[in-house]
Write an enzyme that holds these catalytic residues in place. Structure first.
Site, PDB file in Angstrom:
ATOM      1  N   LYS A  24       0.706  -1.138  -0.130  1.00 49.34           N
ATOM      2  CA  LYS A  24      -0.028  -0.117  -0.031  1.00 49.34           C
ATOM      3  C   LYS A  24       0.924   1.255  -0.068  1.00 49.34           C
ATOM      4  CE  LYS A  24      -1.789   1.541   4.017  1.00 49.34           C
ATOM      5  NZ  LYS A  24      -1.731   3.006   4.486  1.00 49.34           N
ATOM      6  N   ASN A  25       1.906   1.224   0.837  1.00 48.22           N
ATOM      7  CA  ASN A  25       2.748   2.468   1.147  1.00 48.22           C
ATOM      8  C   ASN A  25       3.785   2.649  -0.113  1.00 48.22           C
ATOM      9  OD1 ASN A  25       1.194   2.779   3.056  1.00 48.22           O
ATOM     10  ND2 ASN A  25       2.782   2.078   4.728  1.00 48.22           N
ATOM     11  N   ARG A  94      -5.480  10.120   5.091  1.00 47.64           N
ATOM     12  CA  ARG A  94      -4.386  11.222   5.478  1.00 47.64           C
ATOM     13  C   ARG A  94      -3.317  11.239   4.640  1.00 47.64           C
ATOM     14  NH1 ARG A  94      -6.246  11.173   9.765  1.00 47.64           N
ATOM     15  NH2 ARG A  94      -6.216   8.964  10.000  1.00 47.64           N
ATOM     16  N   CYS A 118      -5.621  12.802  14.499  1.00 49.31           N
ATOM     17  CA  CYS A 118      -6.054  12.145  15.505  1.00 49.31           C
ATOM     18  C   CYS A 118      -5.871  10.631  15.494  1.00 49.31           C
ATOM     19  CB  CYS A 118      -7.588  12.271  15.782  1.00 49.31           C
ATOM     20  SG  CYS A 118      -8.742  11.099  15.011  1.00 49.31           S
ATOM     21  N   ARG A 123      -0.491  14.208  13.202  1.00 52.46           N
ATOM     22  CA  ARG A 123      -0.295  14.186  11.743  1.00 52.46           C
ATOM     23  C   ARG A 123      -0.057  15.493  11.115  1.00 52.46           C
ATOM     24  NH1 ARG A 123      -1.346   8.824  10.130  1.00 52.46           N
ATOM     25  NH2 ARG A 123       0.211   8.974   8.435  1.00 52.46           N
ATOM     26  N   PRO A 124       0.832  16.193  11.734  1.00 49.04           N
ATOM     27  CA  PRO A 124       1.360  17.648  11.131  1.00 49.04           C
ATOM     28  C   PRO A 124       2.022  17.298   9.600  1.00 49.04           C
ATOM     29  CG  PRO A 124       2.768  17.144  12.903  1.00 49.04           C
ATOM     30  CD  PRO A 124       1.849  16.035  12.658  1.00 49.04           C
ATOM     31  N   ILE A 125       1.827  18.449   8.995  1.00 46.88           N
ATOM     32  CA  ILE A 125       2.372  18.681   7.574  1.00 46.88           C
ATOM     33  C   ILE A 125       3.344  19.781   7.423  1.00 46.88           C
ATOM     34  CG2 ILE A 125       0.421  17.298   6.548  1.00 46.88           C
ATOM     35  CD1 ILE A 125      -0.462  20.232   5.284  1.00 46.88           C
ATOM     36  N   ASP A 126       3.960  20.233   8.569  1.00 48.26           N
ATOM     37  CA  ASP A 126       4.740  21.198   8.805  1.00 48.26           C
ATOM     38  C   ASP A 126       6.091  20.969   7.716  1.00 48.26           C
ATOM     39  OD1 ASP A 126       5.171  19.269  10.631  1.00 48.26           O
ATOM     40  OD2 ASP A 126       6.501  20.725  11.816  1.00 48.26           O
ATOM     41  N   LEU A 127       6.554  19.664   7.906  1.00 48.88           N
ATOM     42  CA  LEU A 127       7.936  19.405   7.075  1.00 48.88           C
ATOM     43  C   LEU A 127       7.552  19.322   5.698  1.00 48.88           C
ATOM     44  CD1 LEU A 127       9.619  16.649   9.242  1.00 48.88           C
ATOM     45  CD2 LEU A 127      10.317  19.179   9.297  1.00 48.88           C
ATOM     46  N   ASP A 307       4.862   0.489  11.993  1.00 50.99           N
ATOM     47  CA  ASP A 307       3.570  -0.165  11.605  1.00 50.99           C
ATOM     48  C   ASP A 307       3.304  -1.705  12.029  1.00 50.99           C
ATOM     49  OD1 ASP A 307       3.494   1.533   8.294  1.00 50.99           O
ATOM     50  OD2 ASP A 307       2.962   2.045  10.115  1.00 50.99           O
ATOM     51  N   ILE A 329       7.933   6.889  17.056  1.00 51.25           N
ATOM     52  CA  ILE A 329       7.523   7.526  15.657  1.00 51.25           C
ATOM     53  C   ILE A 329       6.308   8.510  15.840  1.00 51.25           C
ATOM     54  CG2 ILE A 329       7.086   7.181  13.055  1.00 51.25           C
ATOM     55  CD1 ILE A 329       9.682   6.182  13.868  1.00 51.25           C
ATOM     56  N   ARG A 399      -8.642  -0.442   4.628  1.00 56.26           N
ATOM     57  CA  ARG A 399      -7.771   0.630   4.150  1.00 56.26           C
ATOM     58  C   ARG A 399      -6.567   0.045   3.593  1.00 56.26           C
ATOM     59  NH1 ARG A 399      -5.856   4.637   7.537  1.00 56.26           N
ATOM     60  NH2 ARG A 399      -4.730   4.895   5.857  1.00 56.26           N
TER      61      ARG A 399
HETATM   62  C1  EPZ Z   1       4.201   6.792   6.464  1.00 55.47           C
HETATM   63  O1  EPZ Z   1       3.291   7.690   6.897  1.00 55.47           O
HETATM   64  C2  EPZ Z   1       3.160   5.353   6.307  1.00 55.47           C
HETATM   65  N1  EPZ Z   1       2.200   5.997   5.602  1.00 55.47           N
HETATM   66  C3  EPZ Z   1       2.695   5.127   7.726  1.00 55.47           C
HETATM   67  O2  EPZ Z   1       1.984   3.992   7.398  1.00 55.47           O
HETATM   68  C4  EPZ Z   1       3.999   4.877   8.329  1.00 55.47           C
HETATM   69  O3  EPZ Z   1       3.521   4.501   9.729  1.00 55.47           O
HETATM   70  C5  EPZ Z   1       4.929   5.937   8.415  1.00 55.47           C
HETATM   71  O4  EPZ Z   1       5.319   6.306   7.046  1.00 55.47           O
HETATM   72  C6  EPZ Z   1       6.235   5.741   9.120  1.00 55.47           C
HETATM   73  O5  EPZ Z   1       6.684   4.420   8.654  1.00 55.47           O
HETATM   74  C7  EPZ Z   1       2.274   5.886   3.926  1.00 55.47           C
HETATM   75  O6  EPZ Z   1       3.355   5.676   3.690  1.00 55.47           O
HETATM   76  C8  EPZ Z   1       1.007   6.103   3.314  1.00 55.47           C
HETATM   77  P1  EPZ Z   1       6.182  10.162   8.720  1.00 55.47           P
HETATM   78  P2  EPZ Z   1       4.167   9.261   7.158  1.00 55.47           P
HETATM   79  O7  EPZ Z   1       6.271  11.241   7.776  1.00 55.47           O
HETATM   80  O8  EPZ Z   1       4.737   9.942   5.867  1.00 55.47           O
HETATM   81  C9  EPZ Z   1       5.723  13.410  11.885  1.00 55.47           C
HETATM   82  C10 EPZ Z   1       0.206   2.498   7.626  1.00 55.47           C
HETATM   83  O9  EPZ Z   1      -0.299   2.143   8.802  1.00 55.47           O
HETATM   84  N2  EPZ Z   1       5.809  14.371  10.794  1.00 55.47           N
HETATM   85  O10 EPZ Z   1       7.424   9.309   8.350  1.00 55.47           O
HETATM   86  O11 EPZ Z   1       3.020  10.122   7.571  1.00 55.47           O
HETATM   87  C11 EPZ Z   1       4.442  12.552  12.097  1.00 55.47           C
HETATM   88  O12 EPZ Z   1       3.587  13.314  12.804  1.00 55.47           O
HETATM   89  C12 EPZ Z   1       0.895   3.937   7.849  1.00 55.47           C
HETATM   90  O13 EPZ Z   1       0.401   1.984   6.586  1.00 55.47           O
HETATM   91  C13 EPZ Z   1       5.759  15.731  11.205  1.00 55.47           C
HETATM   92  O14 EPZ Z   1       5.931  16.133  12.405  1.00 55.47           O
HETATM   93  O15 EPZ Z   1       5.034   9.013   8.200  1.00 55.47           O
HETATM   94  C14 EPZ Z   1       4.930  11.099  12.584  1.00 55.47           C
HETATM   95  O16 EPZ Z   1       4.909  11.526  14.092  1.00 55.47           O
HETATM   96  C15 EPZ Z   1       0.371   4.615   9.066  1.00 55.47           C
HETATM   97  N3  EPZ Z   1       5.643  16.592  10.429  1.00 55.47           N
HETATM   98  C16 EPZ Z   1       6.626  11.045  12.321  1.00 55.47           C
HETATM   99  O17 EPZ Z   1       6.873  12.212  11.692  1.00 55.47           O
HETATM  100  C17 EPZ Z   1       5.655  16.566   8.934  1.00 55.47           C
HETATM  101  O18 EPZ Z   1       5.526  17.269   7.987  1.00 55.47           O
HETATM  102  C18 EPZ Z   1       6.389  10.050  10.996  1.00 55.47           C
HETATM  103  O19 EPZ Z   1       5.725  10.294   9.971  1.00 55.47           O
HETATM  104  C19 EPZ Z   1       5.489  15.034   8.532  1.00 55.47           C
HETATM  105  C20 EPZ Z   1       5.787  13.861   9.606  1.00 55.47           C
END
Ligand code: EPZ
Length: 420
Positions: A24-25, A94, A118, A123-127, A307, A329, A399
């Site tokens: 999926k990812n 998301r 939630c 799940r912020p998108i600041d980065l 995950d 994470i 999902r």
């Molecule tokens: C991907 O999510 C996966 N989703 C997630 O899988 C997986 O858990 C995660 O990577 C970690 O491996 C997809 O690939 C579609 P991150 P992603 O950005 O990209 C914080 C599943 O079950 N963060 O590495 O959202 C965030 O809040 C899903 O298949 C910021 O603070 O993960 C989190 O605490 C769940 N600001 C941490 O980083 C940002 O702008 C990891 O997030 C972006 C992220």
């Protein structure tokens, strides 16, 4: 309103062979990446998931003709006519944020709203936004609407404070058509990023070092379409391994790439499971009894994947001894613990730490999935539990898992999907 639930009769060991679905990812960012290509891409081994349907809906809304047939998705990215993602679509999934990079790369603008939060924390998108600014995008936030504009993206040197998977993917996708070179340091190293880069390079992109901490992208004029087969889903593979282990059975998982699953396989070995490993399949005989694991910390790849945390916890709920998890994470990824308690587990949550004292057996109960992997974890617990478990919240599981009940039943499980 009537809902569908899974009725799981536990207690029978699972035995047999299962072919693991496409990842999926990997499929989701790859579907978004087709926007960058002039022409029609064909993606094979795409699992039938509600998140894939949601991604297809967004692509069609943008003007790209996206068609799903069995596990093949075709996308004509060159007909894109929109750069706005409706709020309803953003909330649906998301990970709709992964359309940001490709839309900006192709259209030079993107209008979207905050994705839902939630489930696993805010799940912020600041980065995501900060890295796009570094590539020349100006961003105005008006309430929850986010308006991004750029007169063409340019390459940049970008260092991530955290190896975010989604941010690494957005930067790589946006950089493929940007002017000049992008150097991304502290990039995420997940196998799905290697898969995405392999797809884009097959389309004519110049991406070097995907899967390493430093990724270099040299922008090109345009990308041509290609056909590509999505990699297998390592988390789904781990789900089936843990289900077989929780039931005291044995399994052959075909199509999995053991090289992407070292941390998961090592954990199951510590729990006493025995393996036969080939490049494209994994044989496992469950430990009887399962042994506790003293220290499991979720980390960016190649560390233990967040995950798989809930899924392994479901197995260790009946291990001999005390297991300790640290979730590094996501802010809040222990919602499954409360549901496992209803099945007789002994778990204490202290901030990011979960202490799991193994009990001899779990018993069936009525439980509810709160998120995708937490839901899968409850099914893993249910197949090893005594009696019947009624699992609610299947929309979360749909999902990420195609034919969830069917796989369990193909292994001798007793799982019925019925109206409640
Ligand atoms: C991907 O999510 C996966 N989703 C997630 O899988 C997986 O858990 C995660 O990577 C970690 O491996 C997809 O690939 C579609 P991150 P992603 O950005 O990209 C914080 C599943 O079950 N963060 O590495 O959202 C965030 O809040 C899903 O298949 C910021 O603070 O993960 C989190 O605490 C769940 N600001 C941490 O980083 C940002 O702008 C990891 O997030 C972006 C992220």
């Amino acid at each position: 309103m009537a809902e569908q639930v899974l009725r799981v009769i536990g207690g029978e060991p699972l035995h047999g062979e299962v072919t693991v679905q496409g990842a999926k990812n990997s499929a989701l960012p790859m579907m978004a990446a087709t926007i960058l290509c002039k022409g029609e891409c064909v993606l094979h081994n795409v699992p039938r998931l509600t998140d894939v349907t949601a991604a297809s809906r967004i692509l069609n809304r943008l003007g790209c003709r996206c068609h799903i047939e069995d596990d093949t998705v075709t996308v004509a990215g060159d007909t894109i006519s929109q750069y706005e993602i409706p709020d309803a679509d953003m909330r649906q999934m998301r990970s709709s944020i992964m359309f940001l990079g490709p839309i900006l790369g192709r259209m030079g603008a993107c209008d979207l709203t905050m994705p839902g939060g939630c489930e696993l924390g805010p799940r912020p998108i600041d980065l995501h936004l900060e890295t796009m600014r570094r590539m020349g995008v100006s961003i105005e936030e008006e309430g929850s609407r986010i308006r991004c504009k750029a007169n063409g993206l340019h390459g940049a040197r970008i260092h991530l404070p955290f190896p975010s998977v989604g941010v690494s993917e957005n930067v790589i996708m946006a950089a493929t058509l940007a002017k000049g070179e992008t150097v991304l340091t502290n990039a995420a190293r997940e196998p799905e990023i290697i898969d995405l880069a392999a797809f884009l390079n097959r389309c004519g992109a110049k991406i070097y070092g995907a899967g390493e901490s430093t990724v270099v992208v040299q922008g090109v004029e345009q990308l041509h379409p290609t056909a590509y087969t999505v990699m297998p889903d390592r988390i789904v593979a781990m789900t089936w391994l843990c289900a077989a282990a929780a039931s005291g059975g044995s399994i052959c998982v075909r199509g999995a790439h053991p090289r992407d699953m070292e941390a998961c396989l090592s954990a199951l070995e510590s729990a006493g499971c025995r393996f036969g490993i080939c490049p494209d399949r994994i044989f496992m005989d469950a430990a009887r009894p399962v042994k506790a694991i003293a220290d499991i910390r979720t980390m960016p790849h190649p560390g233990f994947p967040t995950d798989a945390q809930a899924i392994l916890m479901a197995l260790l709920a009946t291990a001999q001894g005390m297991s300790v998890f640290e979730e590094n994470i996501f802010e809040s990824r222990y919602m499954h613990a409360g549901e496992l308690l209803r099945m007789g587990a002994n778990i204490r949550i202290l901030g990011r730490t979960a202490i799991v004292r193994g009990v001899p057996k779990l018993h069936g109960a009525s439980v509810t999935a709160q998120d995708l992997r937490g839901g899968a974890a409850l099914a893993v617990a249910a197949v090893g539990a005594e009696g019947e478990t009624v699992l609610h919240g299947l929309s979360h599981i749909d999902r990420g898992y195609a034919d969830f009940a069917g796989v369990f039943n193909s292994l001798g499980g007793k799982v019925r999907r019925v109206l409640f």
